[in-house]
Design a protein around this motif. Structure first.
Motif, PDB file in Angstrom:
ATOM      1  N   GLY A 153       0.755  -1.198  -0.020  1.00  0.00           N
ATOM      2  CA  GLY A 153      -0.028   0.070   0.079  1.00  0.00           C
ATOM      3  C   GLY A 153       0.871   1.136   0.031  1.00  0.00           C
ATOM      4  O   GLY A 153       0.742   2.188  -0.650  1.00  0.00           O
ATOM      5  N   LEU A 154       1.968   1.246   0.756  1.00  0.00           N
ATOM      6  CA  LEU A 154       2.695   2.481   0.983  1.00  0.00           C
ATOM      7  C   LEU A 154       3.359   2.692  -0.287  1.00  0.00           C
ATOM      8  O   LEU A 154       3.646   3.768  -0.872  1.00  0.00           O
ATOM      9  N   ARG A 155       3.886   1.465  -0.944  1.00  0.00           N
ATOM     10  CA  ARG A 155       4.889   1.927  -1.999  1.00  0.00           C
ATOM     11  C   ARG A 155       3.775   2.217  -3.277  1.00  0.00           C
ATOM     12  O   ARG A 155       4.299   2.772  -4.097  1.00  0.00           O
ATOM     13  N   ASN A 156       2.766   1.697  -3.388  1.00  0.00           N
ATOM     14  CA  ASN A 156       1.792   2.007  -4.464  1.00  0.00           C
ATOM     15  C   ASN A 156       1.528   3.525  -4.378  1.00  0.00           C
ATOM     16  O   ASN A 156       1.647   4.315  -5.417  1.00  0.00           O
ATOM     17  N   MET A 157       1.374   4.047  -2.852  1.00  0.00           N
ATOM     18  CA  MET A 157       1.002   5.466  -2.840  1.00  0.00           C
ATOM     19  C   MET A 157       2.398   6.079  -3.141  1.00  0.00           C
ATOM     20  O   MET A 157       2.374   7.179  -4.033  1.00  0.00           O
ATOM     21  N   ILE A 158       3.664   5.762  -3.050  1.00  0.00           N
ATOM     22  CA  ILE A 158       4.892   6.318  -3.380  1.00  0.00           C
ATOM     23  C   ILE A 158       4.970   6.518  -4.855  1.00  0.00           C
ATOM     24  O   ILE A 158       5.286   7.537  -5.411  1.00  0.00           O
ATOM     25  N   THR A 159       4.588   5.654  -5.512  1.00  0.00           N
ATOM     26  CA  THR A 159       4.665   5.506  -7.071  1.00  0.00           C
ATOM     27  C   THR A 159       3.657   6.415  -7.681  1.00  0.00           C
ATOM     28  O   THR A 159       4.082   7.272  -8.295  1.00  0.00           O
ATOM     29  N   GLU A 160       2.545   6.490  -6.912  1.00  0.00           N
ATOM     30  CA  GLU A 160       1.336   7.478  -7.543  1.00  0.00           C
ATOM     31  C   GLU A 160       1.830   8.820  -7.265  1.00  0.00           C
ATOM     32  O   GLU A 160       1.601   9.695  -8.178  1.00  0.00           O
ATOM     33  N   TYR A 161       2.189   9.265  -6.079  1.00  0.00           N
ATOM     34  CA  TYR A 161       2.332  10.429  -5.697  1.00  0.00           C
ATOM     35  C   TYR A 161       3.920  11.196  -5.368  1.00  0.00           C
ATOM     36  O   TYR A 161       3.958  12.217  -5.338  1.00  0.00           O
ATOM     37  N   LEU A 162       4.799  10.268  -5.346  1.00  0.00           N
ATOM     38  CA  LEU A 162       6.189  10.832  -5.482  1.00  0.00           C
ATOM     39  C   LEU A 162       6.896  10.499  -6.563  1.00  0.00           C
ATOM     40  O   LEU A 162       8.093  11.276  -6.363  1.00  0.00           O
ATOM     41  N   ALA A 163       6.447   9.904  -7.582  1.00  0.00           N
ATOM     42  CA  ALA A 163       7.249   9.733  -8.654  1.00  0.00           C
ATOM     43  C   ALA A 163       6.922  10.890  -9.808  1.00  0.00           C
ATOM     44  O   ALA A 163       5.899  11.273  -9.957  1.00  0.00           O
ATOM     45  N   PRO A 164       8.088  11.303 -10.148  1.00  0.00           N
ATOM     46  CA  PRO A 164       7.913  12.661 -11.386  1.00  0.00           C
ATOM     47  C   PRO A 164       7.333  12.079 -12.759  1.00  0.00           C
ATOM     48  O   PRO A 164       7.260  10.648 -12.776  1.00  0.00           O
ATOM     49  N   PRO A 165       6.328  12.509 -13.246  1.00  0.00           N
ATOM     50  CA  PRO A 165       5.919  14.339 -12.944  1.00  0.00           C
ATOM     51  C   PRO A 165       5.027  14.285 -11.800  1.00  0.00           C
ATOM     52  O   PRO A 165       4.179  13.656 -11.518  1.00  0.00           O
ATOM     53  N   ARG A 166       5.545  15.367 -10.688  1.00  0.00           N
ATOM     54  CA  ARG A 166       4.436  15.745  -9.518  1.00  0.00           C
ATOM     55  C   ARG A 166       4.511  17.045  -9.323  1.00  0.00           C
ATOM     56  O   ARG A 166       5.123  17.907 -10.077  1.00  0.00           O
ATOM     57  N   ASN A 167       3.611  17.371  -8.620  1.00  0.00           N
ATOM     58  CA  ASN A 167       3.434  18.885  -8.384  1.00  0.00           C
ATOM     59  C   ASN A 167       2.894  19.131  -6.975  1.00  0.00           C
ATOM     60  O   ASN A 167       2.785  17.988  -5.887  1.00  0.00           O
ATOM     61  N   ALA A 168       2.628  20.306  -6.348  1.00  0.00           N
ATOM     62  CA  ALA A 168       2.214  20.551  -4.918  1.00  0.00           C
ATOM     63  C   ALA A 168       1.003  19.909  -4.469  1.00  0.00           C
ATOM     64  O   ALA A 168       0.988  19.153  -3.373  1.00  0.00           O
ATOM     65  N   GLU A 169       0.147  19.716  -5.368  1.00  0.00           N
ATOM     66  CA  GLU A 169      -0.919  18.844  -5.128  1.00  0.00           C
ATOM     67  C   GLU A 169      -0.926  17.398  -4.674  1.00  0.00           C
ATOM     68  O   GLU A 169      -1.317  16.846  -3.812  1.00  0.00           O
ATOM     69  N   LYS A 170      -0.263  16.737  -5.571  1.00  0.00           N
ATOM     70  CA  LYS A 170       0.167  15.497  -5.687  1.00  0.00           C
ATOM     71  C   LYS A 170       0.992  15.402  -4.244  1.00  0.00           C
ATOM     72  O   LYS A 170       0.932  14.438  -3.227  1.00  0.00           O
ATOM     73  N   LEU A 171       2.018  16.164  -3.941  1.00  0.00           N
ATOM     74  CA  LEU A 171       3.056  16.230  -2.983  1.00  0.00           C
ATOM     75  C   LEU A 171       2.221  16.276  -1.546  1.00  0.00           C
ATOM     76  O   LEU A 171       2.470  15.607  -0.623  1.00  0.00           O
ATOM     77  N   GLU A 172       1.162  16.968  -1.633  1.00  0.00           N
ATOM     78  CA  GLU A 172       0.480  17.187  -0.287  1.00  0.00           C
ATOM     79  C   GLU A 172      -0.478  16.171   0.046  1.00  0.00           C
ATOM     80  O   GLU A 172      -0.613  15.628   1.112  1.00  0.00           O
TER      81      GLU A 172
END
Lengths: 563, 69
Positions: A443-462
């Motif tokens: 679960g954690l690593r799927n989240m990391i892939t979705e929100y921390l892998a570039p391309p990313r932005n403030a919205e995703k990082l929050e």
């Protein structure tokens, strides 16, 4: 009350090395050679014989300034322009290159063979993607390299505790005086006090998910879960460059360094998804960011080559590092480059200063911001240092730790707090109900892939930070381990979680795009030298326990400034 | 029914020596009641260490596509 009460064993050593991989072996060897009378102990998660990223070898040293071929000055310039793009402490890279040739010679004495031409000179090939001078990569017959290193360790008075996962550092008032962990076979909880500690626990190979969806099919060695980053962070150390993730285009689902036009003297063709021939250059922002933003694959075609040329490529591939994966991949999938194109796409993001940039901040003596703690290899921030960096700085770490240990007294251990710590970990074995560490990690690593892998932005990082908070406040406290092996995974789950927060917060801080595929921000897609020619650093606020993000200046070489 | 795993162990050849259990960098193996090695944890990185170290050549690396990647 815990049913599984951990048996605690206290040991004392002069120098403690955490991790018996490339850097850890060199550190222990160098410490032993500098001070044969000191007690040196390695805590190794599995078995030093094959452990770490080097398990079944590597086939080149990527940073060697061979006299007559290239110079340390050229290396610093090339790595700055090609890899680091101005975010640099030049001295770190200068020292690496300056000491690299002596390291090659040492490895030669230990039996490693490096490629030479007819005149007896080493064969140097380019390390940089761009057109910068200096051929720093020296091919070697290195598939047995880890066996060679572990034999060198065995010849010295070094104690190796295999199958022992380190769980935390012993620290107070900005100094480190040991570590604890447990044996994943017999369950013994080990407390090791030391005069100096060398952190060499590798990077975070289990971070994002690879395209295969298999948790262990990662680009980097998945035995490392950011253990060293997390432990150093929790002890109060300063860390750096966590906004930079390793992110490569690799053979889809094979995910090892291979192909992309490098392994052939012949002209292969690169194609896009519509079968059109394109100019795709690995390591070039323009081409890679294009793929990244379009979410496309790129293909390499070999079918127009002669049988002789094909055989040459296969010969190289099937004898490269990670050859076992490669051979099996082509055999089981029945891929024949005589007729089949090879598909390349972006693979998992990870943290590691071997090919990436993140790590514990160190100086040229490998000293961290904490007294008594030294760091080397993928865990230490010597960006894009490759295997050469693990060796050169591993050796320096061993020497630095000896100097420190010789002027330092052993410290008292707080047995009560350690007892609590051990029980908290072992409680996870006794729960009647809870989350499997593997489910949590997925679960954690799927989240990391979705929100921390570039391309990313403030919205995703929050959004990432919101989920990290949930993982931390609710889920991670409910892990249940079936056995000691799984207990190790439960410990590692926390390491990965800490790393996720480091990347999310650091990426939010840097409001620009500097390294393309490694930090692309869709809300700040341009490089901004006016505001961001500086490091993004982090540490734990020791009062609040919160992560603090701040910037630090870049450092050019002192020599240069005097000119 | 057998689980599809990345390391295939030939049980007739395996002598139960435990070298794979000892050296696997991801701690994947254990010895079963019949004193044969088995893959207890499906966490292989396909590094090939076990195939190189097994004295009986009982280990084969497999990436059965497309069931497993």
């Amino acid at each position: 009350m815990p049913v599984t009460k951990p048996e605690i064993e206290t040991i004392k050593t002069d120098i403690l090395v955490i991790g018996g991989g490339s850097a850890g072996c060199l550190a222990a060897i160098a410490a032993s050679d500098a001070a044969p009378d000191l007690d040196i102990t390695i805590l190794e998660k599995t078995n030093i014989r094959r452990s770490g990223t080097l398990a079944t070898g590597m086939d080149a040293l990527n940073v060697v300034a061979v006299p007559g071929i290239s110079t340390p000055e050229e290396y610093v310039k090339g790595t700055d322009l090609d890899h680091l793009r101005g975010i640099i402490e030049e001295d770190l890279h200068y020292v690496l290159a300056e000491k690299s040739f002596a390291m090659l010679k040492k490895l030669e004495r230990w039996g490693v063979e490096f490629e030479k031409d007819d005149t007896g000179q080493y064969v140097g090939i380019p390390t940089f993607y761009g057109p910068y001078p200096g051929n720093f990569t020296i091919p070697m017959a290195g598939l047995d390299l880890k066996l060679i290193l572990s034999r060198q360790v065995a010849r010295r008075r070094i104690t190796v505790l295999n199958h022992t996962i380190t769980t935390s550092l012993l620290s107070d008032h900005n100094s480190v005086y040991g570590a604890c962990g447990f044996n994943i076979r017999n369950g013994k909880f080990i407390v090791c006090s030391a005069k100096a500690v060398i952190m060499a626990a590798g990077g975070c190979g289990r971070f994002g998910m690879p395209s295969s969806g298999y948790m262990y099919g990662t680009f980097d060695f998945p035995g490392n879960a950011g253990d060293g980053y997390s432990m150093a962070y929790r002890a109060g150390a300063q860390l750096r460059n966590f906004e930079y993730v390793q992110h490569f285009v690799e053979v889809k689902k094979l995910n090892v360094p291979l192909g992309k036009g490098y392994d052939s003297e012949s002209e292969t063709k690169m194609l896009n998804e519509r079968g059109e021939e394109i100019e795709y250059r690995d390591g070039w922002d323009e081409d890679e960011v294009n793929l990244l933003l379009n979410g496309e694959s790129v293909y390499e075609r070999f079918s127009h080559l002669s049988e002789e040329e094909i055989k040459k490529i296969e010969e190289i591939w099937f004898n490269s590092e990670r050859q076992h994966s490669i051979i099996s991949f082509f055999r089981e999938r029945k891929i024949d480059i005589r007729k089949d194109d090879i598909e390349y796409s972006f693979e998992d993001i990870s943290l590691c200063s071997g090919h990436g940039s993140s790590g514990i901040k160190v100086d040229i003596e490998t000293a961290t911001s904490l007294k008594g703690l030294y760091a080397a290899g993928d865990v230490a921030c010597v960006p894009v240092q490759y295997l050469s960096g693990a060796f050169v700085y591993g050796e320096i770490a061993g020497q630095s730790a000896v100097k420190y240990a010789e002027n330092c007294d052993a410290r008292e251990i707080d047995h009560e707090s350690i007892q609590k710590q051990a029980e908290k970990i072992f409680d996870q074995l006794d729960r009647s109900d809870g989350i499997k560490p593997k489910d949590f990690e997925l679960g954690l690593r799927n989240m990391i892939t979705e929100y921390l892998a570039p391309p990313r932005n403030a919205e995703k990082l929050e959004t990432a930070l919101k989920w990290i908070k949930k993982f931390r406040n609710e889920d991670v406290e409910n892990l249940k381990a079936e056995d000691l092996h799984e207990l190790g995974k439960a410990v590692e789950a926390r390491f990965i979680l800490d790393c996720a927060e480091m990347t999310a917060r650091s990426a939010l801080k840097r409001k620009e795009t500097r390294w393309g595929k490694s930090d692309f921000r869709s809300d700040f897609p341009e490089r901004d030298d006016e505001n961001w020619l500086k490091f993004v650093d982090l540490k734990m606020d020791q009062k609040t326990g919160e992560m603090t993000i701040f910037t630090s200046p870049i450092k050019r070489r002192k020599v240069k400034e005097q000119k | 029914m057998n689980e599809i795993l990345s390391i295939e162990i030939d049980r007739d050849s395996c002598n139960g020596c435990g070298i794979c259990v000892d050296i696997c960098p991801l701690d994947c193996f254990r010895i079963d009641e019949d004193e044969k090695a088995f893959m207890k944890y499906d966490e292989c990185w396909y590094c090939g260490s076990c195939t190189l170290e097994c004295p009986e050549n009982a280990m084969t690396l497999r990436l059965p596509y497309p069931i497993r990647s």
